[in-house]
Design a protein around this motif. Structure first.
Motif, PDB file in Angstrom:
ATOM      1  N   ARG A 117      42.408 -86.127  -1.583  1.00 50.67           N
ATOM      2  CA  ARG A 117      42.889 -84.945  -0.835  1.00 50.67           C
ATOM      3  C   ARG A 117      42.121 -84.785   0.464  1.00 50.67           C
ATOM      4  O   ARG A 117      42.696 -84.556   1.532  1.00 50.67           O
ATOM      5  CB  ARG A 117      42.726 -83.689  -1.694  1.00 50.67           C
ATOM      6  N   HIS A 118      40.802 -84.936   0.373  1.00 53.12           N
ATOM      7  CA  HIS A 118      39.942 -84.760   1.553  1.00 53.12           C
ATOM      8  C   HIS A 118      40.232 -85.841   2.595  1.00 53.12           C
ATOM      9  O   HIS A 118      40.335 -85.539   3.796  1.00 53.12           O
ATOM     10  CB  HIS A 118      38.482 -84.816   1.116  1.00 53.12           C
ATOM     11  N   ALA A 119      40.361 -87.092   2.150  1.00 48.86           N
ATOM     12  CA  ALA A 119      40.655 -88.188   3.080  1.00 48.86           C
ATOM     13  C   ALA A 119      42.012 -87.973   3.742  1.00 48.86           C
ATOM     14  O   ALA A 119      42.185 -88.239   4.945  1.00 48.86           O
ATOM     15  CB  ALA A 119      40.622 -89.519   2.341  1.00 48.86           C
ATOM     16  N   HIS A 120      42.987 -87.516   2.981  1.00 45.43           N
ATOM     17  CA  HIS A 120      44.323 -87.223   3.502  1.00 45.43           C
ATOM     18  C   HIS A 120      44.224 -86.149   4.583  1.00 45.43           C
ATOM     19  O   HIS A 120      44.833 -86.263   5.654  1.00 45.43           O
ATOM     20  CB  HIS A 120      45.201 -86.747   2.343  1.00 45.43           C
ATOM     21  N   GLN A 121      43.448 -85.112   4.297  1.00 46.74           N
ATOM     22  CA  GLN A 121      43.274 -84.008   5.244  1.00 46.74           C
ATOM     23  C   GLN A 121      42.558 -84.478   6.507  1.00 46.74           C
ATOM     24  O   GLN A 121      42.945 -84.124   7.625  1.00 46.74           O
ATOM     25  CB  GLN A 121      42.482 -82.880   4.580  1.00 46.74           C
ATOM     26  N   ALA A 127      49.352 -82.124   3.277  1.00 48.53           N
ATOM     27  CA  ALA A 127      48.964 -82.278   1.875  1.00 48.53           C
ATOM     28  C   ALA A 127      50.184 -82.613   1.025  1.00 48.53           C
ATOM     29  O   ALA A 127      51.257 -82.030   1.212  1.00 48.53           O
ATOM     30  CB  ALA A 127      48.310 -81.004   1.362  1.00 48.53           C
ATOM     31  N   PRO A 128      50.037 -83.540   0.065  1.00 48.56           N
ATOM     32  CA  PRO A 128      51.144 -83.809  -0.860  1.00 48.56           C
ATOM     33  C   PRO A 128      51.293 -82.658  -1.843  1.00 48.56           C
ATOM     34  O   PRO A 128      50.422 -81.802  -1.962  1.00 48.56           O
ATOM     35  CB  PRO A 128      50.695 -85.092  -1.563  1.00 48.56           C
ATOM     36  N   ALA A 148      48.141 -80.746  -9.122  1.00 48.31           N
ATOM     37  CA  ALA A 148      48.906 -80.082  -8.070  1.00 48.31           C
ATOM     38  C   ALA A 148      47.971 -79.826  -6.896  1.00 48.31           C
ATOM     39  O   ALA A 148      46.792 -79.526  -7.074  1.00 48.31           O
ATOM     40  CB  ALA A 148      49.496 -78.774  -8.581  1.00 48.31           C
ATOM     41  N   CYS A 149      48.496 -79.947  -5.699  1.00 48.74           N
ATOM     42  CA  CYS A 149      47.685 -79.791  -4.492  1.00 48.74           C
ATOM     43  C   CYS A 149      48.237 -78.617  -3.695  1.00 48.74           C
ATOM     44  O   CYS A 149      49.297 -78.720  -3.069  1.00 48.74           O
ATOM     45  CB  CYS A 149      47.740 -81.092  -3.683  1.00 48.74           C
ATOM     46  N   GLY A 150      47.527 -77.482  -3.733  1.00 47.49           N
ATOM     47  CA  GLY A 150      48.011 -76.278  -3.073  1.00 47.49           C
ATOM     48  C   GLY A 150      46.974 -75.690  -2.142  1.00 47.49           C
ATOM     49  O   GLY A 150      45.868 -76.226  -1.992  1.00 47.49           O
TER      50      GLY A 150
END
Length: 259
Positions: A117-121, A127-128, A148-150
């Motif tokens: 998540r952090h690398a994506h950000q 965010a997916p 879940a990513c919220g």
């Protein structure tokens, strides 16, 4: 929780060893090290912790908690992380911590999802909807957990489990709503390229890290997830990978004779 936590994080569930000191807050103090793990973790982990404490100027007794990746993952690595976390926690007994430091066990697959998540950000990507954390469990199986990513962070959609690579697609269809934007993250893509070829979702090579544990820790500590050192236990998921000599002999005797 205090606004400036002092946390030590240990992650040794894979072949990469990762240690970090910091507050877990964005922009907060951070000292970290990563390198070879596996069989080396048991001999190098404590010296690395001492080194980071020396560099940071933080005393062990000044820490608020010891955070460790509890699994699933390498049996040896999980036992090492658990034993070191317990030993350090007990070693800080006295003063503000008469029973030793609190210990925070964190699911390895949650840490992996947080790292992804952090690398994506950091890459500036949206965010997916969900992150599927995947670790190679060897023996032709995967460790899988779905988060879940919220806006409030990660939350579990399905708990950690073992899964054959060819069964992952069916597991995701059962666990995720239709049209869900999925990010698959982990260390399984080279080993199981063909078996995972038809599984939908973007892919990211990632491992759980100590810095991911630090980012997760403040929220988990505030939720009361810390335990006493004696209660810090590994999460294996696969409880047994080898039979004892006696068990193998009993199975041999009980097996029907070959025709």
């Amino acid at each position: 929780m205090p606004s400036a936590l002092r946390l030590l994080a240990i992650e040794t569930s894979t072949d990469t060893l990762s240690v970090a000191l910091g507050s877990g807050a964005p922009g907060g103090p951070l000292w970290q090290h990563s390198g070879p793990g596996g069989a080396l973790a048991s001999t190098t982990l404590l010296p690395l912790v001492r080194q980071l404490l020396d560099v940071s100027g933080w005393a062990l007794s000044s820490l608020d908690a010891v955070v460790f990746g509890r699994g699933p993952g390498s049996f040896t690595g999980l036992r090492t992380a658990c034993a070191v976390a317990q030993g350090l926690a007990y070693g800080a007994q006295g003063g503000a911590h008469p029973g030793g430091l609190p210990v925070l066990p964190v699911d390895t697959l949650l840490a992996l999802a947080e790292e992804a998540r952090h690398a994506h950000q950091q890459a500036g990507k949206p965010a997916p909807d969900a992150i599927v954390a995947l670790l190679d469990a060897r023996m032709g199986e995967l460790y899988v957990a779905i988060q879940a990513c919220g806006p409030a962070g990660l939350s579990p959609l399905a708990p950690p489990r073992l899964c054959a690579p060819q069964d992952l697609g069916a597991h995701l269809r059962e666990s995720l709503p239709p049209g869900c934007d999925v990010l698959l993250a982990g260390n399984v893509f080279d080993a199981y390229t063909q078996a995972l070829a038809a599984v939908p979702g973007a892919r990211m090579a990632a491992l759980p890290t100590a810095t991911a544990l630090l980012r997760l820790a403040p929220r988990l500590l505030a939720a009361g997830a810390a335990v006493d050192a004696r209660d810090a236990l590994p999460l294996y998921v696969r409880d047994k990978v080898a039979q004892t000599t006696d068990e193998r002999e009993r199975l041999r005797v009980a097996a029907p004779a070959a025709p």
